[in-house]
Scaffold this active site. Structure first.
Site, PDB file in Angstrom:
ATOM      1  N   ARG A 159       5.921   0.128  -2.742  1.00 45.64           N
ATOM      2  CA  ARG A 159       5.644  -0.413  -1.400  1.00 45.64           C
ATOM      3  C   ARG A 159       4.175  -0.277  -0.988  1.00 45.64           C
ATOM      4  O   ARG A 159       3.798  -0.698   0.100  1.00 45.64           O
ATOM      5  CB  ARG A 159       6.568   0.244  -0.374  1.00 45.64           C
ATOM      6  CG  ARG A 159       8.004  -0.202  -0.557  1.00 45.64           C
ATOM      7  CD  ARG A 159       8.927   0.148   0.616  1.00 45.64           C
ATOM      8  NE  ARG A 159       8.488   1.220   1.473  1.00 45.64           N
ATOM      9  CZ  ARG A 159       8.980   2.463   1.475  1.00 45.64           C
ATOM     10  NH1 ARG A 159       9.908   2.812   0.643  1.00 45.64           N
ATOM     11  NH2 ARG A 159       8.526   3.363   2.329  1.00 45.64           N
ATOM     12  N   ASN A 160       3.350   0.308  -1.855  1.00 40.51           N
ATOM     13  CA  ASN A 160       1.926   0.382  -1.536  1.00 40.51           C
ATOM     14  C   ASN A 160       1.362  -1.037  -1.611  1.00 40.51           C
ATOM     15  O   ASN A 160       1.651  -1.785  -2.532  1.00 40.51           O
ATOM     16  CB  ASN A 160       1.197   1.311  -2.516  1.00 40.51           C
ATOM     17  CG  ASN A 160      -0.204   1.632  -2.040  1.00 40.51           C
ATOM     18  OD1 ASN A 160      -1.037   0.741  -1.909  1.00 40.51           O
ATOM     19  ND2 ASN A 160      -0.467   2.907  -1.782  1.00 40.51           N
ATOM     20  N   ARG A 161       0.537  -1.401  -0.636  1.00 37.58           N
ATOM     21  CA  ARG A 161       0.010  -2.770  -0.550  1.00 37.58           C
ATOM     22  C   ARG A 161      -1.306  -2.958  -1.278  1.00 37.58           C
ATOM     23  O   ARG A 161      -1.924  -4.015  -1.195  1.00 37.58           O
ATOM     24  CB  ARG A 161      -0.173  -3.175   0.925  1.00 37.58           C
ATOM     25  CG  ARG A 161       1.083  -3.611   1.650  1.00 37.58           C
ATOM     26  CD  ARG A 161       1.937  -2.491   2.224  1.00 37.58           C
ATOM     27  NE  ARG A 161       1.244  -1.429   2.926  1.00 37.58           N
ATOM     28  CZ  ARG A 161       1.007  -1.416   4.231  1.00 37.58           C
ATOM     29  NH1 ARG A 161       1.397  -2.398   4.986  1.00 37.58           N
ATOM     30  NH2 ARG A 161       0.387  -0.405   4.791  1.00 37.58           N
ATOM     31  N   PHE A 162      -1.778  -1.952  -2.031  1.00 36.80           N
ATOM     32  CA  PHE A 162      -3.076  -2.087  -2.680  1.00 36.80           C
ATOM     33  C   PHE A 162      -3.133  -3.298  -3.611  1.00 36.80           C
ATOM     34  O   PHE A 162      -4.058  -4.117  -3.511  1.00 36.80           O
ATOM     35  CB  PHE A 162      -3.448  -0.812  -3.457  1.00 36.80           C
ATOM     36  CG  PHE A 162      -4.763  -0.954  -4.158  1.00 36.80           C
ATOM     37  CD1 PHE A 162      -5.951  -0.809  -3.459  1.00 36.80           C
ATOM     38  CD2 PHE A 162      -4.835  -1.279  -5.505  1.00 36.80           C
ATOM     39  CE1 PHE A 162      -7.180  -0.977  -4.090  1.00 36.80           C
ATOM     40  CE2 PHE A 162      -6.053  -1.443  -6.146  1.00 36.80           C
ATOM     41  CZ  PHE A 162      -7.227  -1.285  -5.430  1.00 36.80           C
TER      42      PHE A 162
END
Length: 179
Positions: A45-48
């Site tokens: 779920r990290n948007r990086f």
């Protein structure tokens, strides 16, 4: 305190950057998912990675080595401010105050004159940079670098959706090679 709650000394990941890197993205310390996978921004779920797709055309669906190669081709490198620390969980807020040891960023940056911008991914990265790195930056190096304290791409930063992150992080675009 139970063994499950005991502090754990963590070792971060090595830098991922080419010699001609122009933008260095610095996190604080990789989360548990990233450390377990030995990959930057591995939490699903990290948007990086979706953010890098927007900013510099890196296909977020590629295998990790290909994403890193595309990021490097765009002139972007990855590392963290904190090299080791104690942390009780996976969040920046779980880092035990005073346990941090910074990565050797001053020497690393001094050896890479192509780096012009440092993107600090989140408040903890910016705070750690201010405390551990900024006071030791030689004047010439500090004058060369543009520092950008940017909102975190972590899923814990739910206030920022991808579109809002892209607006804030767009300050990096002048430093990127984009397709």
């Amino acid at each position: 305190m139970s063994a499950a709650m005991a502090d754990t000394r963590l070792q971060g990941l090595p830098p991922q950057a080419d010699a001609d890197c122009r933008v260095l993205v610095l996190g604080s310390m990789p989360g548990a998912a990233s450390l377990a996978a030995a990959r930057y921004y591995a939490h699903p779920r990290n948007r990086f990675w979706p953010l890098m797709a927007v900013l510099c055309g890196v296909d977020a669906g590629l295998d990790y080595p290909l994403r890193l190669a595309a990021l490097r081709a765009a002139g972007v490198g990855l590392w963290d401010v904190i090299g080791t620390c104690e942390r009780r969980g996976s969040l920046d807020a779980d880092i035990v105050r005073g346990s941090e040891t910074a990565n050797p960023l001053v020497d690393w940056l001094a050896g890479r004159p192509s780096v012009r911008a440092v993107a600090l991914n989140g408040g903890k990265a910016a705070e750690a940079f201010r405390c551990h790195v900024a006071p030791t930056l030689p004047v010439a190096l500090a004058e060369r670098l543009v520092l950008h304290a940017l909102p975190s791409t972590s899923p814990a930063n739910a206030a920022f959706g991808l579109e809002r992150l892209a607006r804030e992080w767009s300050v990096l675009i002048p430093h990127l090679d984009r397709p």
